[in-house]
Scaffold this active site. Structure first.
Site, PDB file in Angstrom:
ATOM      1  N   ASP A  24      33.708  21.571  19.508  1.00 42.05           N
ATOM      2  CA  ASP A  24      34.116  22.964  19.650  1.00 42.05           C
ATOM      3  C   ASP A  24      34.241  23.259  21.145  1.00 42.05           C
ATOM      4  O   ASP A  24      33.509  22.694  21.955  1.00 42.05           O
ATOM      5  CB  ASP A  24      33.069  23.863  19.005  1.00 42.05           C
ATOM      6  CG  ASP A  24      33.385  25.329  19.211  1.00 42.05           C
ATOM      7  OD1 ASP A  24      34.498  25.733  18.862  1.00 42.05           O
ATOM      8  OD2 ASP A  24      32.522  26.053  19.733  1.00 42.05           O
ATOM      9  N   CYS A  29       0.841  -1.205   0.000  1.00 39.49           N
ATOM     10  CA  CYS A  29       0.000   0.000   0.000  1.00 39.49           C
ATOM     11  C   CYS A  29       0.873   1.251   0.000  1.00 39.49           C
ATOM     12  O   CYS A  29       0.585   2.234  -0.706  1.00 39.49           O
ATOM     13  CB  CYS A  29      -0.911   0.016   1.225  1.00 39.49           C
ATOM     14  SG  CYS A  29      -2.003  -1.398   1.379  1.00 39.49           S
TER      15      CYS A  29
END
Length: 843
Positions: free
Chosen positions: A528, A91
């Protein structure tokens, strides 16, 4: 994509991204005009829009391709549809094909578990009506999904569950009756003569009245079974016929086709055998009928569908929980009066009152009052956040203590919570790369199963022992019934839905299924420093007085001198003094001296605060500070000197300190087998000091923001799969270059729209949780797919009877129905286990 079938020229508005100047405008216009069938093209740089007039029949996807080849991007519009009537992976494939054929549609992704279709299309080229018509033409229902419809959709699911339960109970009751009657009738025709035990004696007793009533006239019994089975077949099992007919109209087949064909074969064979027994056996012998088989198959499959639907509803619990956080009303303050209004009526700039225990209605900033706010449902951080004037609050969070007056800064779809809900929905509607294999299999699965069933029937009819027809039919039915594309279709989306939902509950926003899948492969994490490992703002670490001053006195003088300064170091000293409860007087004769610090008079004393140049200029030495000063510089801390009335008063050391939990997060990364690298623009001494404190061994220092992306690419060139963690603004190029970009602590800015994974809170431990969740989700997907594939690969041949020639069992169609019903339930249940996922490191 099909051609547009229009009778007159069509005007298309294309949002163009990436243009910066008039040359870009010319380039895009030229590219669009080169497309065959384009009458005119006009580009507006200010609005970033291209207006294109095209001839009938132009493939609209070529417009997007032309813009992309010119080096720019078309930002597609997106609509989400609620699709009803889907039952299996076939489907899904059919609906996607139907939507992609609509002119102007760029992509369509259908999620069986969520019952949604997410469609990307060219703005202005497609209407919701076009998309709905395409879905309905494919045999399914469709409605545009809007936020207020969520409750209505829940009610629809509840109604569907009630209806399915009612049909199952009816079918199960009839199935029990038909099964018992069939077995007792068979026993009365073939009674046991030896080895009779207590159970057999009971069966003999029960079979006796059946033999008395139907023994001389089995036609009456079969007719009764037919009457009982008919409503089961055509009322309880009507959904299968409806679905099969919808597929047949479009010359395809799906799960409903298999069930309808299988049960119909048993039912109609039995009906014919009831009225025309001579067609199947000779000599007046009554053939066996299989009404109990068709009834039991329908009852078991309805049970499986019921349990599956109930479990699938639970997979979207996270999105419903997020929607439930949205307050319905707000208290607006106007001219000193308090007025309760719907939250939809709040406008940016409105003043709102939030009482203790109430949810914050929209995003805003505190203008009056102080309180603590529970933000755990949005950020995942368990500790309440302190809120004072100037502090930001997020809609949907809970005010715990004092009353707050806030000024609304974002409302409606612009709030953090609304954006979170949108991102989670988009992630749950996306497809993981691993799903491609499922899509390829699903495209041919049902036709292949029907082919195997036909071959099974033909083989056993031709080569099976006499009477061959009935065993051949039962084995073909077993093949049809046991095949389960449902499990294949649900294996990936259910896990994605639960995994992304669980992430959202922890403050982890995963952009799409592809990002979730990529995250589990990471072997290197690049962090960072500023804002990620550290708080991103300096804090006072220590106060070292000399020449007879007390620490509190030194800190108070420095804070007063710095009171009028906006420098980050000055703000840090002032925060520390206020935190210690010191009274900070207003300075006199304040002067800011660029390059070395400030000068002011505090309570009649001349105070100078600054760095090394300050000491050199005033001629003051650093006597008495040697060990402390050396230790501060060795750790990468900033040294601020305080001179009082010409004499050195002491030293205040500051540093951008590690966030709480940073070292735990780094240790957890190592336990997950990840290499951890820190990159920063700071000098090497400072960077190595912070890295050592965090437990990171590899440091890349003195890096410019634009060089971070280069470092990520160099690591990738080494064969690493790199996850970049940054603040999502300065680190944007590196986040984009990484295999997975993770924006930390930026849930309220644009990083939410660009990163692969966004953490609403600022705790680095959430990155660990995100990676662990990714691994758990992908592991669950693989388990689901393994079960779904192995189930079909192993049991379809068994149902076909491959074991029978070797003395093995033949699979009864009723057992096949039981196995099929619970295969999809097991897949959904396995995915739901992710709801119990717990972070590897507590935040």
């Amino acid at each position: 994509m099909t051609k547009a079938n229009l009778s007159k020229p069509q005007t298309i508005e294309l949002p163009i991204r990436g243009m910066t100047c008039a040359s870009c405008v010319v380039r895009v216009e030229r590219a669009l005009r080169r497309v065959e069938g384009v009458r005119s093209a006009s580009v507006n740089l200010a609005t970033e829009q291209a207006t294109v007039e095209v001839e009938p029949g132009v493939d609209l996807a070529r417009l997007k391709l032309a813009v992309e080849e010119a080096g720019y991007e078309v930002a597609p519009a997106q609509v989400t549809l609620r699709v009803s009537g889907m039952t299996c992976a076939s489907c899904v494939a059919r609906v996607e094909r139907a939507l992609k054929r609509v002119p102007g549609v760029l992509d369509a992704r259908v999620n069986l578990a969520a019952e949604t279709a997410t469609v990307d299309h060219l703005p202005g080229a497609v209407t919701v009506g076009d998309l709905k018509a395409a879905v309905e033409a494919a045999g399914y229902g469709a409605e545009e999904l809007r936020r207020p419809e969520e409750a209505a959709f829940d009610r629809e699911h509840a109604a569907e569950l009630r209806d399915m339960r009612r049909r199952f109970v009816f079918a199960a009751a009839i199935a029990v009756v038909t099964f018992v009657l069939t077995m007792l009738a068979a026993h009365s025709r073939h009674p046991l003569t030896t080895g009779i035990g207590p159970v057999d004696q009971l069966i003999e007793v029960l079979a006796h009245p059946v033999a008395l009533v139907f023994g001389q006239n089995p036609f009456v019994l079969n007719l009764l079974l037919l009457v009982l089975a008919t409503p089961v077949q055509f009322w309880a099992g009507w959904r299968f016929y409806r679905g099969a007919w919808g597929a047949l109209r479009h010359r395809t087949a799906d799960m409903n086709t298999l069930i309808a064909v299988g049960t119909s074969a048993a039912y109609f064979y039995s009906a014919l055998a009831t009225f025309f027994p001579g067609w199947f056996v000779a000599g007046g012998v009554v053939p066996d009928v299989y009404f109990d088989t068709s009834d039991t198959i329908i009852a078991l499959i309805l049970l499986g569908r019921y349990l599956e639907l109930r479990a699938r509803v639970q997979t979207s619990a996270a999105i419903r929980k997020l929607i439930g956080l949205q307050p319905r009303t707000a208290r607006r303050l106007s001219n000193g009066l308090e007025q309760e209004i719907p939250v939809e009526a709040v406008r940016v700039g409105d003043l709102l009152l939030v009482r203790p225990g109430e949810r914050v209605p929209v995003d805003g900033v505190v203008v009056d009052g102080a309180s603590t706010v529970d933000e755990s449902m949005v950020t995942g951080e368990s500790m309440p956040a302190e809120k004072v004037p100037g502090g930001r609050v997020i809609g949907g969070t809970v005010n715990l203590a004092g009353a707050l007056v806030i000024r609304a800064t974002a409302v409606g779809e612009g709030t953090v919570l609304a954006r979170i809900i949108r991102l989670v929905r988009e992630a749950q509607g996306s497809k993981a790369p691993i799903q491609r294999l499922v899509d390829q299999v699903s495209a041919v699965f049902v036709p292949a199963v029907i082919g195997v069933a036909a071959l099974t029937f033909g083989f056993w009819l031709a080569f099976g022992p006499e009477p061959a027809f009935t065993p051949a039919m039962l084995r073909a039915i077993a093949v049809l019934i046991i095949a389960c594309p449902c499990a294949l279709g649900l294996a990936t989306p259910t896990a994605i839905m639960v995994g992304t939902g669980r992430g959202a509950e922890s403050g982890i926003l995963i952009r799409n299924a592809e990002a979730l899948e990529r995250a589990h492969r990471l072997d290197t994490i690049v962090l960072d420093k500023t804002g990620t490992l550290t708080a991103g703002r300096p804090e006072v670490v220590a106060v070292h007085p000399v020449n007879g001053l007390a620490p509190v006195e030194l800190l108070g003088l420095a804070a007063a001198a710095e009171r009028r300064s906006e420098h980050p170091l000055a703000r840090a000293i002032l925060r520390r003094a206020e935190a210690e409860g010191l009274s900070v007087p207003e300075p006199a004769d304040f002067r800011y001296r660029p390059g070395w610090g400030v000068e002011a008079v505090v309570d009649g004393r001349r105070v100078l605060v600054g760095g090394d140049r300050l000491l050199a200029e005033v001629g003051a030495g650093a006597d008495g500070l040697g060990p402390n000063l050396e230790a501060a510089r060795r750790r990468g801390q900033t040294a601020v000197f305080v001179v009082v009335d010409g004499r050195l008063g002491g030293l205040v050391t500051l540093a951008d300190t590690l966030k709480p939990g940073t070292r735990e997060a780094v240790e957890a990364f190592h336990r997950l087998g990840l290499d951890v690298i820190m990159v920063t623009g700071d000098n090497r001494q400072t960077a190595e000091a912070i890295a050592a404190e965090a437990g990171i061994s590899r440091v890349i220092a003195e890096v410019l923001p634009e060089d971070k992306a280069r470092i990520v690419r160099e690591l990738q060139a080494e064969g690493r799969r790199v996850g970049m963690v940054g603040d999502g603004i300065n680190d944007a190029p590196a986040l984009a270059a990484a295999d997975v970009g993770i924006a930390i602590g930026t849930g309220t800015d644009v990083a939410m729209e660009t990163a692969d994974i966004t953490l609403v809170g600022g705790d680095l431990r959430l990155v660990v949780t995100a990676i662990a969740l990714s691994r758990a989700t992908v592991r669950t997907i693989r388990q689901n797919l393994f079960w779904a594939f192995v189930y079909n690969v192993v049991l379809i041949p068994v149902a076909a009877g491959v074991l029978v020639p070797f003395g093995g069992p033949a699979l009864n169609p009723m057992l096949a129905a039981l196995a099929m019903a619970f295969s999809s339930v097991s897949v959904v249940s396995n995915s739901l286990r992710l709801r119990r996922f717990r972070p590897a490191v507590a935040a």
